[in-house]
Write a protein that holds these residues in place. Structure first.
Motif, PDB file in Angstrom:
ATOM      1  N   HIS A   1     -33.029 -93.346  30.450  1.00 36.95           N
ATOM      2  CA  HIS A   1     -32.727 -92.098  29.660  1.00 36.95           C
ATOM      3  C   HIS A   1     -31.686 -91.356  30.709  1.00 36.95           C
ATOM      4  CE1 HIS A   1     -32.807 -88.044  27.822  1.00 36.95           C
ATOM      5  NE2 HIS A   1     -33.111 -87.660  28.905  1.00 36.95           N
ATOM      6  N   ARG A   2     -32.159 -91.373  32.077  1.00 37.52           N
ATOM      7  CA  ARG A   2     -30.935 -90.847  32.805  1.00 37.52           C
ATOM      8  C   ARG A   2     -29.508 -91.877  33.043  1.00 37.52           C
ATOM      9  NH1 ARG A   2     -32.218 -90.883  38.090  1.00 37.52           N
ATOM     10  NH2 ARG A   2     -34.113 -92.307  37.884  1.00 37.52           N
ATOM     11  N   LEU A   3     -29.731 -92.928  32.860  1.00 39.42           N
ATOM     12  CA  LEU A   3     -28.672 -93.944  32.704  1.00 39.42           C
ATOM     13  C   LEU A   3     -27.978 -93.881  31.592  1.00 39.42           C
ATOM     14  CD1 LEU A   3     -27.155 -96.574  33.690  1.00 39.42           C
ATOM     15  CD2 LEU A   3     -28.790 -97.865  32.553  1.00 39.42           C
ATOM     16  N   MET A   4     -28.177 -93.904  30.353  1.00 39.92           N
ATOM     17  CA  MET A   4     -27.800 -93.454  29.126  1.00 39.92           C
ATOM     18  C   MET A   4     -26.937 -92.224  28.960  1.00 39.92           C
ATOM     19  SD  MET A   4     -29.659 -95.909  26.565  1.00 39.92           S
ATOM     20  CE  MET A   4     -31.082 -95.798  26.700  1.00 39.92           C
ATOM     21  N   GLY A   5     -27.701 -90.978  29.477  1.00 37.32           N
ATOM     22  CA  GLY A   5     -27.135 -89.920  29.720  1.00 37.32           C
ATOM     23  C   GLY A   5     -25.969 -89.861  30.616  1.00 37.32           C
ATOM     24  N   HIS A   6     -25.725 -90.771  31.566  1.00 38.41           N
ATOM     25  CA  HIS A   6     -24.579 -90.680  32.458  1.00 38.41           C
ATOM     26  C   HIS A   6     -23.637 -91.502  31.818  1.00 38.41           C
ATOM     27  CE1 HIS A   6     -22.076 -91.448  35.976  1.00 38.41           C
ATOM     28  NE2 HIS A   6     -22.175 -92.606  35.739  1.00 38.41           N
ATOM     29  N   LEU A   7     -23.957 -92.415  30.993  1.00 39.16           N
ATOM     30  CA  LEU A   7     -22.904 -93.232  30.236  1.00 39.16           C
ATOM     31  C   LEU A   7     -22.280 -92.445  29.324  1.00 39.16           C
ATOM     32  CD1 LEU A   7     -24.521 -96.638  30.266  1.00 39.16           C
ATOM     33  CD2 LEU A   7     -22.771 -95.972  31.831  1.00 39.16           C
ATOM     34  N   SER A   8     -23.238 -91.725  28.765  1.00 36.05           N
ATOM     35  CA  SER A   8     -22.427 -90.816  27.496  1.00 36.05           C
ATOM     36  C   SER A   8     -21.494 -89.916  27.934  1.00 36.05           C
ATOM     37  CB  SER A   8     -23.677 -90.250  26.819  1.00 36.05           C
ATOM     38  OG  SER A   8     -23.327 -89.373  25.690  1.00 36.05           O
ATOM     39  N   SER A   9     -22.007 -89.344  29.202  1.00 44.65           N
ATOM     40  CA  SER A   9     -20.843 -88.231  29.650  1.00 44.65           C
ATOM     41  C   SER A   9     -19.611 -88.691  30.347  1.00 44.65           C
ATOM     42  CB  SER A   9     -21.856 -87.370  30.494  1.00 44.65           C
ATOM     43  OG  SER A   9     -22.196 -87.977  31.627  1.00 44.65           O
ATOM     44  N   ALA A  10     -19.619 -90.108  30.589  1.00 41.16           N
ATOM     45  CA  ALA A  10     -18.611 -90.533  31.158  1.00 41.16           C
ATOM     46  C   ALA A  10     -17.236 -90.598  30.409  1.00 41.16           C
ATOM     47  CB  ALA A  10     -18.729 -92.020  31.531  1.00 41.16           C
ATOM     48  N   PRO A  11     -16.107 -90.944  30.827  1.00 38.34           N
ATOM     49  CA  PRO A  11     -15.052 -90.605  30.070  1.00 38.34           C
ATOM     50  C   PRO A  11     -14.694 -91.870  29.079  1.00 38.34           C
ATOM     51  CG  PRO A  11     -14.328 -90.264  32.335  1.00 38.34           C
ATOM     52  CD  PRO A  11     -15.955 -90.675  32.240  1.00 38.34           C
ATOM     53  N   VAL A  12     -14.332 -91.541  27.791  1.00 38.43           N
ATOM     54  CA  VAL A  12     -14.426 -92.648  26.579  1.00 38.43           C
ATOM     55  C   VAL A  12     -13.065 -93.573  27.140  1.00 38.43           C
ATOM     56  CG1 VAL A  12     -13.833 -92.949  24.386  1.00 38.43           C
ATOM     57  CG2 VAL A  12     -15.005 -90.753  25.122  1.00 38.43           C
ATOM     58  N   THR A  13     -13.627 -94.777  27.187  1.00 36.44           N
ATOM     59  CA  THR A  13     -12.685 -95.913  27.365  1.00 36.44           C
ATOM     60  C   THR A  13     -12.196 -96.781  26.170  1.00 36.44           C
ATOM     61  OG1 THR A  13     -14.375 -97.447  27.914  1.00 36.44           O
ATOM     62  CG2 THR A  13     -13.308 -96.349  29.642  1.00 36.44           C
ATOM     63  N   PRO A  14     -11.052 -97.272  25.987  1.00 36.45           N
ATOM     64  CA  PRO A  14     -10.962 -98.089  24.450  1.00 36.45           C
ATOM     65  C   PRO A  14     -11.847 -99.217  24.264  1.00 36.45           C
ATOM     66  CG  PRO A  14      -8.976 -97.995  26.125  1.00 36.45           C
ATOM     67  CD  PRO A  14     -10.360 -97.420  26.826  1.00 36.45           C
ATOM     68  N   GLY A  15     -12.219 -99.680  23.155  1.00 31.66           N
ATOM     69  CA  GLY A  15     -12.756-100.729  22.429  1.00 31.66           C
ATOM     70  C   GLY A  15     -14.411 -99.970  22.167  1.00 31.66           C
ATOM     71  N   PRO A  16     -14.965-100.954  21.440  1.00 26.60           N
ATOM     72  CA  PRO A  16     -16.480-100.412  20.907  1.00 26.60           C
ATOM     73  C   PRO A  16     -17.204-100.918  21.775  1.00 26.60           C
ATOM     74  CG  PRO A  16     -15.676-102.481  19.925  1.00 26.60           C
ATOM     75  CD  PRO A  16     -14.515-102.234  20.589  1.00 26.60           C
ATOM     76  N   VAL A  17     -17.035-102.031  22.775  1.00 24.01           N
ATOM     77  CA  VAL A  17     -18.309-102.590  23.922  1.00 24.01           C
ATOM     78  C   VAL A  17     -17.706-101.968  25.297  1.00 24.01           C
ATOM     79  CG1 VAL A  17     -19.556-104.212  24.451  1.00 24.01           C
ATOM     80  CG2 VAL A  17     -18.907-104.157  21.786  1.00 24.01           C
ATOM     81  N   HIS A  18     -18.584-101.765  25.925  1.00 21.51           N
ATOM     82  CA  HIS A  18     -18.174-101.262  27.411  1.00 21.51           C
ATOM     83  C   HIS A  18     -19.276-102.087  28.254  1.00 21.51           C
ATOM     84  CE1 HIS A  18     -15.763 -98.182  25.440  1.00 21.51           C
ATOM     85  NE2 HIS A  18     -16.691 -97.877  25.103  1.00 21.51           N
ATOM     86  N   THR A  19     -18.617-102.923  29.193  1.00 25.50           N
ATOM     87  CA  THR A  19     -19.598-103.443  30.122  1.00 25.50           C
ATOM     88  C   THR A  19     -20.056-102.454  31.202  1.00 25.50           C
ATOM     89  OG1 THR A  19     -18.356-105.717  29.789  1.00 25.50           O
ATOM     90  CG2 THR A  19     -19.790-105.568  31.643  1.00 25.50           C
ATOM     91  N   VAL A  20     -21.219-102.560  31.648  1.00 26.41           N
ATOM     92  CA  VAL A  20     -21.728-101.524  32.677  1.00 26.41           C
ATOM     93  C   VAL A  20     -22.112-102.595  33.838  1.00 26.41           C
ATOM     94  CG1 VAL A  20     -23.351 -99.651  33.240  1.00 26.41           C
ATOM     95  CG2 VAL A  20     -22.423-100.235  30.832  1.00 26.41           C
ATOM     96  N   HIS A  21     -21.631-101.858  34.956  1.00 27.32           N
ATOM     97  CA  HIS A  21     -22.083-102.759  36.226  1.00 27.32           C
ATOM     98  C   HIS A  21     -22.868-101.543  37.146  1.00 27.32           C
ATOM     99  CE1 HIS A  21     -19.677-106.093  35.127  1.00 27.32           C
ATOM    100  NE2 HIS A  21     -18.773-105.576  34.923  1.00 27.32           N
ATOM    101  N   ALA A  22     -23.684-102.040  38.326  1.00 24.59           N
ATOM    102  CA  ALA A  22     -24.134-101.176  39.015  1.00 24.59           C
ATOM    103  C   ALA A  22     -23.272-100.283  40.114  1.00 24.59           C
ATOM    104  CB  ALA A  22     -25.166-101.892  40.023  1.00 24.59           C
ATOM    105  N   ALA A  23     -22.170-101.015  40.256  1.00 25.92           N
ATOM    106  CA  ALA A  23     -21.174-100.324  41.014  1.00 25.92           C
ATOM    107  C   ALA A  23     -20.368 -99.079  40.245  1.00 25.92           C
ATOM    108  CB  ALA A  23     -19.992-101.237  41.433  1.00 25.92           C
ATOM    109  N   GLN A  24     -20.493 -98.921  39.203  1.00 27.65           N
ATOM    110  CA  GLN A  24     -20.147 -97.763  38.425  1.00 27.65           C
ATOM    111  C   GLN A  24     -20.887 -96.400  38.213  1.00 27.65           C
ATOM    112  OE1 GLN A  24     -19.452 -99.252  34.425  1.00 27.65           O
ATOM    113  NE2 GLN A  24     -17.764-100.742  35.042  1.00 27.65           N
TER     114      GLN A  24
END
Length: 453
Positions: free
Chosen positions: A69-92
């Motif tokens: 829940h905390r992870l997806m809350g952070h991803l939702s507030s991140a800047p929008v990038t082009p494309g429908p699918v976004h790869t997530v890495h621990a470094a981000q």
């Protein structure tokens, strides 16, 4: 199978789904037909994780659900990038999220954002997280993006806002406020409606109360029992016209006649004793001392005989004035023992009427002198009997139903053909008050009594 055929089948199943939980289960479990993954999670802002693959319902208190829940809350507030699918890495990720990455997720994680519909006040932003053992082929990104868009459209179509939601009302008011864009604020339709409602709420109206009422005679002659005894005969019928001096009812005179005869015999005996002693006193001076005692005894017996004679005269009760006799069934009075002062009947002028009403304690509003009073009789609901307040009692009196109420009397404005005793509902008009106070007076009083505020 052909991925396009799978996409068409999933879209058809999404459109056929009847509930939101069914749609969530379809997304996180059946998307495997398009691409492989180990786990999928559906998340919405403000709601948390709604669905997890392989589970009927996620447990919100587990460490894994709380961390995702905390992870997806952070991803939702991140800047929008082009494309429908976004790869997530621990470094981000921030350090607190990246430290637990290896404990919960595989190296290959994909995030698909679900944007909130700006045209709907009930829609929330969200996203889908896919956890995979191997990286996805880039050729599938467009396919999975199309499937997620189709599913999101079906989700929004099934989403029904709560009618009393504060968010829905706020969005509706905001939309209505900006409907007449470009016009001055005083020309906007919502402003005019609000001003009209405010004007209606402060519009002065008369504060009215309703109370049970009836037509009663004005200053009737109340006929009470003049002595203790038993009613022997009633000489009038209910509502019979009588003249002053007409016989109304009479008591059983036998006990009174007996006592009167005994009193008269005692008086005769006392007078004889007095005469005998008076003759003896002419020759015996010592007998003169007893004359005063016997004289007092004669006066006592005379007073008792006179009182009983008066009682005998009062055994026949006559009408003190012209009018009609107001009483119930005469048969119930015959043989009834009564005490002195007990009310038997009334004699009233049938043409002299007024309104009597009983105001409950909770409706005791301030009333002006000669306040308007209207009586709506049950026998004549289409017309009313009008009058003006004559007096309102200061003390509340007990009613037959156990409640307390204030007696109100009102003088009639015009003559009426309705007879005395007809009942109905009286409407009493008080001061002018705003409509808002007129509507909220009883609720506010009830709340104050409940809260003692």
């Amino acid at each position: 199978m052909n991925p396009l055929l799978v996409l068409l089948e999933l879209g058809q199943r999404a459109r056929a789904a009847g509930t939101l939980p069914e749609l969530g289960f379809l997304l996180v479990n059946d998307t495997r037909q398009l691409m492989p993954y180990r786990q999928a999670l559906l998340w919405f802002e403000g709601e948390g994780v709604r669905a997890v693959s392989g589970l009927l319902a996620p447990e919100a208190n587990t460490p894994f659900i709380q961390w995702t829940h905390r992870l997806m809350g952070h991803l939702s507030s991140a800047p929008v990038t082009p494309g429908p699918v976004h790869t997530v890495h621990a470094a981000q990720l921030p350090d607190d999220l990246a430290a637990e990455w290896s404990e919960w997720l595989s190296p290959h994680v994909y995030w698909l954002r679900l944007p909130a519909d700006p045209g709907r006040s009930d829609a929330r932003a969200g996203g889908v997280l896919f956890v995979c053992e191997a990286p996805w082929d880039d050729t599938l990104h467009a396919l999975v993006g199309e499937w997620i868009a189709t599913w999101h459209h079906a989700w929004n179509a099934r989403l029904r806002p709560t009618p009393w939601s504060a968010l829905v009302w706020r969005q509706a008011l905001k939309k209505a406020w900006h409907t007449d864009g470009g016009h001055p604020w005083w020309k906007r339709t919502p402003v005019r409606i609000a001003l009209l409602i405010a004007l209606l709420l402060v519009w002065p109206v008369r504060l009215t109360i309703l109370a049970p009422g009836e037509l009663v005679p004005v200053d009737p002659a109340v006929i009470r029992a003049p002595l203790d005894g038993v009613v022997a005969q009633v000489h009038v019928r209910p509502n019979q016209a009588v003249k002053a001096g007409d016989l109304l009812f009479s008591f059983d005179e036998a006990p009174i006649a007996t006592r009167l005869e005994v009193a008269r015999q005692a008086l005769t005996t006392a007078e004889a004793e007095y005469r005998q002693l008076a003759q003896l006193a002419l020759s015996d001076p010592r007998s003169k001392a007893q004359l005063a005692t016997l004289l007092g005894k004669v006066a006592e017996k005379q007073a008792e005989a006179d009182f009983l004679a008066g009682q005998s005269a009062r055994a026949k009760v006559t009408a003190p004035q012209d009018g009609v006799a107001l009483l119930d069934d005469p048969a119930e009075l015959i043989g009834k023992p009564v005490q002195t002062g007990e009310r038997i009947m009334r004699v009233a002028n049938p043409r002299s009427r007024e309104i009597e009403a009983w105001i409950p304690i909770g409706d005791a509003i301030p009333l002006d002198d000669a306040a308007p009073v209207d009586l709506f009789l049950s026998a004549s609901p289409l017309s009313s009997v009008s009058g003006h307040l004559r007096y309102l009692a200061h003390d509340a009196l007990p009613r037959p139903d156990g409640s307390y109420a204030y007696r109100l009397r009102a003088t009639l404005d015009d003559a009426t053909d309705h007879r005395i005793g007809m009942k109905g509902t009286a409407k009493v008009q008080g001061h002018r008050v705003p409509v808002l106070y007129w509507v909220m007076r009883r609720p506010i009083a009830s709340i104050r009594q409940f809260l003692a505020w």
